[in-house]
Design an enzyme around this catalytic site. Structure first.
Site, mmCIF file in Angstrom:
data_model
loop_
_atom_site.group_PDB
_atom_site.id
_atom_site.type_symbol
_atom_site.label_atom_id
_atom_site.label_comp_id
_atom_site.label_asym_id
_atom_site.label_seq_id
_atom_site.Cartn_x
_atom_site.Cartn_y
_atom_site.Cartn_z
ATOM 1 C CB ALA A 184 -0.953 0.044 1.230
ATOM 2 C CG ASP A 191 -9.315 2.023 7.762
ATOM 3 O OD1 ASP A 191 -10.335 2.313 6.966
ATOM 4 O OD2 ASP A 191 -8.129 1.752 7.514
#
Length: 282
Positions: A88, A240
């Site tokens: 990521a 999240d």
């Protein structure tokens, strides 16, 4: 002059953010959680945003590990997978085995991540100020960017993420259907995070989608119970909780991942939340 239709403007925004790079993709992901300020057609496109970042070469990963731990990968780990499990914008994750045989995952921060994030956030602030001076969007763009800046600063600190995970493990320890991966402090720094490896499909996988209705219902109830405790009892929330951060571990059981983004609630917030839930129940 042609004006983009609602169905087109969302797609154009998503494509633009993807072209601008990882930090802007993360900003779009934040906006996708704000239906109070983002139109529905844009939300539908922003939720499709995914980090598309090329993996770090293993040589760079090995350099980061050695710099952070003061020893080579070979000395620190009994085994270390050279191919990442995920990659990521801020870091990437590798599977590994500790000297005692414990299977773990190691999150390694990209060396350029802090510098890139600071540069892109500066640009976002400039764009937000331009928007505020030219139009009235009904909210403060600079305040949104400020919120994003605080969130990214926390995500860059893996030592903070480790402490968050330990706190969640303590808070949720009495819930038998929730598993928080164990943190290995001796293998953690601000730019390196080592935790227990949880084996199982994430909620966005076809495996979970294909579960019988009864099992999916049990899983949904377990997740709801977990978040109810976080919000109403603990006042410390995983901020999240998207499907890729929840691992299915069997009937009615799941594990949580990625503790970089959290939220804290004041006692007054907890009281208001309790009253809200009581009103809904009645």
């Amino acid at each position: 002059k042609r004006v983009a239709l609602p169905s087109q403007r969302g797609r154009h925004l998503r494509q633009m953010l993807e072209e601008l790079g990882p930090t802007f993709v993360k900003f779009g992901q934040l906006l996708s959680t704000r239906p109070d300020i983002v139109p529905t057609d844009m939300l539908e496109e922003l939720v499709k945003l995914q980090d598309r970042v090329s993996a770090l070469p293993y040589s760079v990963v090995a350099e980061v590990v050695e710099r952070e731990l003061g020893m080579t990968v070979e000395r620190a780990f009994a085994a270390f997978e050279t191919e990442p499990l995920a990659s990521a914008s801020i870091g990437q994750v590798h599977g590994a085995v500790l000297p005692g045989g414990k299977r773990v995952v190691v999150k390694v921060q990209r060396p350029e991540a802090p510098r890139t994030v600071r540069r892109d956030i500066d640009l976002l602030f400039q764009l937000a100020e331009i928007v505020e001076h030219r139009v009235d969007p009904g909210f403060s763009p600079t305040a949104v960017v400020q919120e994003f800046s605080r969130s990214m600063s926390r995500e860059l600190d893996y030592a903070l993420e480790a402490r968050n995970a330990i706190r969640f493990a303590r808070n949720l320890g009495d819930l038998e259907n929730v598993l928080i991966p164990e943190i290995y402090d001796g293998y953690c720094t601000k730019r390196l995070l080592t935790m227990e490896r949880l084996d199982g499909p994430t909620l966005n996988s076809s495996v979970v989608a294909g579960l019988p209705l009864q099992e999916r219902t049990e899983l949904a109830e377990a997740i709801a119970e977990c978040w109810f405790k976080e919000v109403v009892v603990d006042g410390f929330v995983h901020a999240d909780p998207h499907p890729a951060n929840i691992v299915y571990l069997g009937p009615g059981r799941f594990g949580l991942l990625d503790f970089g983004m959290t939220g804290s609630l004041r006692s007054s917030d907890l009281e208001e939340g309790t009253r809200l839930f009581q009103s809904v129940m009645h």
